[in-house]
Design a protein around this motif. Sequence first.
Motif, PDB file in Angstrom:
ATOM      1  N   ALA A 159       0.833  -1.206   0.000  1.00  0.00           N
ATOM      2  CA  ALA A 159       0.000   0.000   0.000  1.00  0.00           C
ATOM      3  C   ALA A 159       0.868   1.257   0.000  1.00  0.00           C
ATOM      4  CB  ALA A 159      -0.934  -0.004   1.208  1.00  0.00           C
ATOM      5  N   PHE A 160       1.925   1.257   0.797  1.00  0.00           N
ATOM      6  CA  PHE A 160       2.834   2.405   0.823  1.00  0.00           C
ATOM      7  C   PHE A 160       3.451   2.630  -0.558  1.00  0.00           C
ATOM      8  CE2 PHE A 160       3.836   1.552   5.590  1.00  0.00           C
ATOM      9  CZ  PHE A 160       2.601   2.081   5.938  1.00  0.00           C
ATOM     10  N   GLN A 161       3.813   1.548  -1.216  1.00  0.00           N
ATOM     11  CA  GLN A 161       4.421   1.663  -2.538  1.00  0.00           C
ATOM     12  C   GLN A 161       3.407   2.208  -3.553  1.00  0.00           C
ATOM     13  OE1 GLN A 161       6.200  -1.945  -3.978  1.00  0.00           O
ATOM     14  NE2 GLN A 161       6.673  -1.100  -5.990  1.00  0.00           N
ATOM     15  N   LEU A 162       2.170   1.741  -3.455  1.00  0.00           N
ATOM     16  CA  LEU A 162       1.140   2.170  -4.396  1.00  0.00           C
ATOM     17  C   LEU A 162       0.902   3.675  -4.304  1.00  0.00           C
ATOM     18  CD1 LEU A 162      -1.126   1.292  -6.434  1.00  0.00           C
ATOM     19  CD2 LEU A 162      -2.656   1.216  -4.457  1.00  0.00           C
ATOM     20  N   VAL A 163       0.801   4.200  -3.093  1.00  0.00           N
ATOM     21  CA  VAL A 163       0.499   5.626  -2.959  1.00  0.00           C
ATOM     22  C   VAL A 163       1.736   6.487  -3.159  1.00  0.00           C
ATOM     23  CG1 VAL A 163      -1.428   5.162  -1.413  1.00  0.00           C
ATOM     24  CG2 VAL A 163       0.810   5.677  -0.447  1.00  0.00           C
ATOM     25  N   GLY A 164       2.885   5.872  -3.323  1.00  0.00           N
ATOM     26  CA  GLY A 164       4.088   6.629  -3.643  1.00  0.00           C
ATOM     27  C   GLY A 164       4.238   6.873  -5.128  1.00  0.00           C
ATOM     28  N   ASN A 165       3.374   6.240  -5.937  1.00  0.00           N
ATOM     29  CA  ASN A 165       3.412   6.414  -7.384  1.00  0.00           C
ATOM     30  C   ASN A 165       2.488   7.558  -7.804  1.00  0.00           C
ATOM     31  OD1 ASN A 165       5.126   4.169  -7.597  1.00  0.00           O
ATOM     32  ND2 ASN A 165       3.377   2.762  -7.706  1.00  0.00           N
ATOM     33  N   GLU A 166       2.546   7.900  -9.073  1.00  0.00           N
ATOM     34  CA  GLU A 166       1.660   8.938  -9.606  1.00  0.00           C
ATOM     35  C   GLU A 166       0.223   8.422  -9.610  1.00  0.00           C
ATOM     36  OE1 GLU A 166       1.109  11.610 -13.690  1.00  0.00           O
ATOM     37  OE2 GLU A 166       2.914  10.403 -13.359  1.00  0.00           O
ATOM     38  N   PHE A 167      -0.704   9.274  -9.155  1.00  0.00           N
ATOM     39  CA  PHE A 167      -2.096   8.854  -9.063  1.00  0.00           C
ATOM     40  C   PHE A 167      -2.804   9.033 -10.399  1.00  0.00           C
ATOM     41  CE2 PHE A 167      -2.011  10.261  -4.357  1.00  0.00           C
ATOM     42  CZ  PHE A 167      -1.293   9.119  -4.040  1.00  0.00           C
ATOM     43  N   PRO A 168      -3.753   8.157 -10.705  1.00  0.00           N
ATOM     44  CA  PRO A 168      -4.543   8.343 -11.925  1.00  0.00           C
ATOM     45  C   PRO A 168      -5.435   9.567 -11.793  1.00  0.00           C
ATOM     46  CG  PRO A 168      -5.435   6.559 -10.586  1.00  0.00           C
ATOM     47  CD  PRO A 168      -4.137   6.955  -9.961  1.00  0.00           C
ATOM     48  N   PRO A 169      -5.763  10.215 -12.897  1.00  0.00           N
ATOM     49  CA  PRO A 169      -6.598  11.427 -12.826  1.00  0.00           C
ATOM     50  C   PRO A 169      -8.025  11.096 -12.373  1.00  0.00           C
ATOM     51  CG  PRO A 169      -6.277  10.746 -15.107  1.00  0.00           C
ATOM     52  CD  PRO A 169      -5.380   9.884 -14.275  1.00  0.00           C
ATOM     53  N   THR A 170      -8.541  11.885 -11.464  1.00  0.00           N
ATOM     54  CA  THR A 170      -9.934  11.797 -11.046  1.00  0.00           C
ATOM     55  C   THR A 170     -10.459  13.215 -10.848  1.00  0.00           C
ATOM     56  OG1 THR A 170      -9.210  11.557  -8.740  1.00  0.00           O
ATOM     57  CG2 THR A 170      -9.816   9.544  -9.895  1.00  0.00           C
ATOM     58  N   ARG A 171     -11.765  13.367 -10.836  1.00  0.00           N
ATOM     59  CA  ARG A 171     -12.376  14.691 -10.702  1.00  0.00           C
ATOM     60  C   ARG A 171     -12.026  15.306  -9.357  1.00  0.00           C
ATOM     61  NH1 ARG A 171     -18.221  14.552 -10.720  1.00  0.00           N
ATOM     62  NH2 ARG A 171     -18.089  16.830 -10.864  1.00  0.00           N
ATOM     63  N   SER A 172     -11.753  16.595  -9.379  1.00  0.00           N
ATOM     64  CA  SER A 172     -11.491  17.348  -8.157  1.00  0.00           C
ATOM     65  C   SER A 172     -12.594  18.372  -7.955  1.00  0.00           C
ATOM     66  CB  SER A 172     -10.131  18.048  -8.220  1.00  0.00           C
ATOM     67  OG  SER A 172      -9.087  17.115  -8.116  1.00  0.00           O
ATOM     68  N   VAL A 247      -6.967   3.708  -0.662  1.00  0.00           N
ATOM     69  CA  VAL A 247      -5.678   3.326  -0.080  1.00  0.00           C
ATOM     70  C   VAL A 247      -4.999   4.550   0.527  1.00  0.00           C
ATOM     71  CG1 VAL A 247      -3.460   2.221  -0.520  1.00  0.00           C
ATOM     72  CG2 VAL A 247      -5.494   1.482  -1.796  1.00  0.00           C
ATOM     73  N   VAL A 248      -5.031   5.661  -0.196  1.00  0.00           N
ATOM     74  CA  VAL A 248      -4.455   6.904   0.324  1.00  0.00           C
ATOM     75  C   VAL A 248      -5.111   7.277   1.650  1.00  0.00           C
ATOM     76  CG1 VAL A 248      -4.197   9.380  -0.082  1.00  0.00           C
ATOM     77  CG2 VAL A 248      -3.825   7.765  -1.959  1.00  0.00           C
ATOM     78  N   ASP A 249      -6.443   7.258   1.668  1.00  0.00           N
ATOM     79  CA  ASP A 249      -7.170   7.644   2.874  1.00  0.00           C
ATOM     80  C   ASP A 249      -6.905   6.673   4.023  1.00  0.00           C
ATOM     81  OD1 ASP A 249      -9.407   9.271   4.183  1.00  0.00           O
ATOM     82  OD2 ASP A 249     -10.187   7.242   4.342  1.00  0.00           O
ATOM     83  N   ALA A 250      -6.814   5.389   3.708  1.00  0.00           N
ATOM     84  CA  ALA A 250      -6.545   4.393   4.750  1.00  0.00           C
ATOM     85  C   ALA A 250      -5.205   4.658   5.423  1.00  0.00           C
ATOM     86  CB  ALA A 250      -6.577   2.995   4.150  1.00  0.00           C
ATOM     87  N   ILE A 251      -4.199   4.977   4.639  1.00  0.00           N
ATOM     88  CA  ILE A 251      -2.877   5.258   5.203  1.00  0.00           C
ATOM     89  C   ILE A 251      -2.900   6.557   6.013  1.00  0.00           C
ATOM     90  CG2 ILE A 251      -0.507   5.877   4.586  1.00  0.00           C
ATOM     91  CD1 ILE A 251      -0.803   3.867   2.249  1.00  0.00           C
ATOM     92  N   ASP A 252      -3.705   7.524   5.558  1.00  0.00           N
ATOM     93  CA  ASP A 252      -3.793   8.791   6.279  1.00  0.00           C
ATOM     94  C   ASP A 252      -4.553   8.669   7.594  1.00  0.00           C
ATOM     95  OD1 ASP A 252      -2.254  10.210   4.580  1.00  0.00           O
ATOM     96  OD2 ASP A 252      -3.878  11.234   3.539  1.00  0.00           O
TER      97      ASP A 252
END
Length: 295
Positions: A159-172, A247-252
């Motif tokens: 999970a740490f490795q996944l969120v260390g990569n570039e994130f796919p585009p999503t609506r902001s 995953v990002v939110d879970a780690i946060d």
Amino acid sequence: MTLPDQAIQWVQRVTGAAVLSASELEGGSVSTVHKLTLSRGSALAIKRFNLEDPLDERLDRAGHEAAILELLRSSDIPVPRLVAVDELGFQAGIAAVLMEYVDGSTALREGWLDPMVATIVRINDVDPGDLAWPYERYTQQSVLDVPSWATDRGLWTDAFQLVGNEFPPTRSGFIHRDLHPGNMLWDRGRLVAVIDWLGACIGPLSLDVSHCRANLAMDLSLDVADSFLSSYLEKVPDGSWHPVWEVVDAIDFLPFWLGQESVDEWQWDDRPAGETRARFEEYLRVAMVAATEMR
């Protein structure tokens, strides 16, 4: 905790009414909230922030929440009415927001799913104007470490490795950032207020859904969290959701569990901490599978 005289005097000055009683309300990890009964018969809530709290060191928390309440005042989002703010605590003793008291329960009743999802969609549709607060991560990649209570260290490492990569585009857009059932007040089956806006910002819409889903998975079940997501996806356009943000939110979550080591002392309702951790790891495992498949 007793409300200090200085805070009471500030409330009386800005309202022109006497404070007859002050009772502390439950909830809030970085603030204390009291319900105030005034001499003119109305009730207010005062939220006070410890600006030296190690869990949240932002000096603009009171001003931030006040600005969001003002932004939403004319929207169709149910929020408490802002009465006054003391951004740095020069008058109230510590930074404080004074707002309308909304009487409601956080207990979910039958029929909660659709109004909760509809409210999230309305929140994310709010035009933030020139809102000054952009999204920032709660954790830094350089200091991530597998929590001592983890039963699957490989899951966390991946999970740490996944969120260390570039994130796919999503609506902001406009997000609450801490949206979960504990910040939604209900009265006789009707959602009467969404509270605790000090984290609201411009960020990925997926975060509001992810944070709510994580809490539902821990508090109720993963099946309930899945039903919540299915209902949300029926109401939003493509590109509004990507599971990598789960995953990002879970780690946060980690910094807010009072430190990775002391999480054994942390309780979620009346369940043992170990049961909550098990539910959380299962939620993270499912999120990792979905995020990997969609990358």
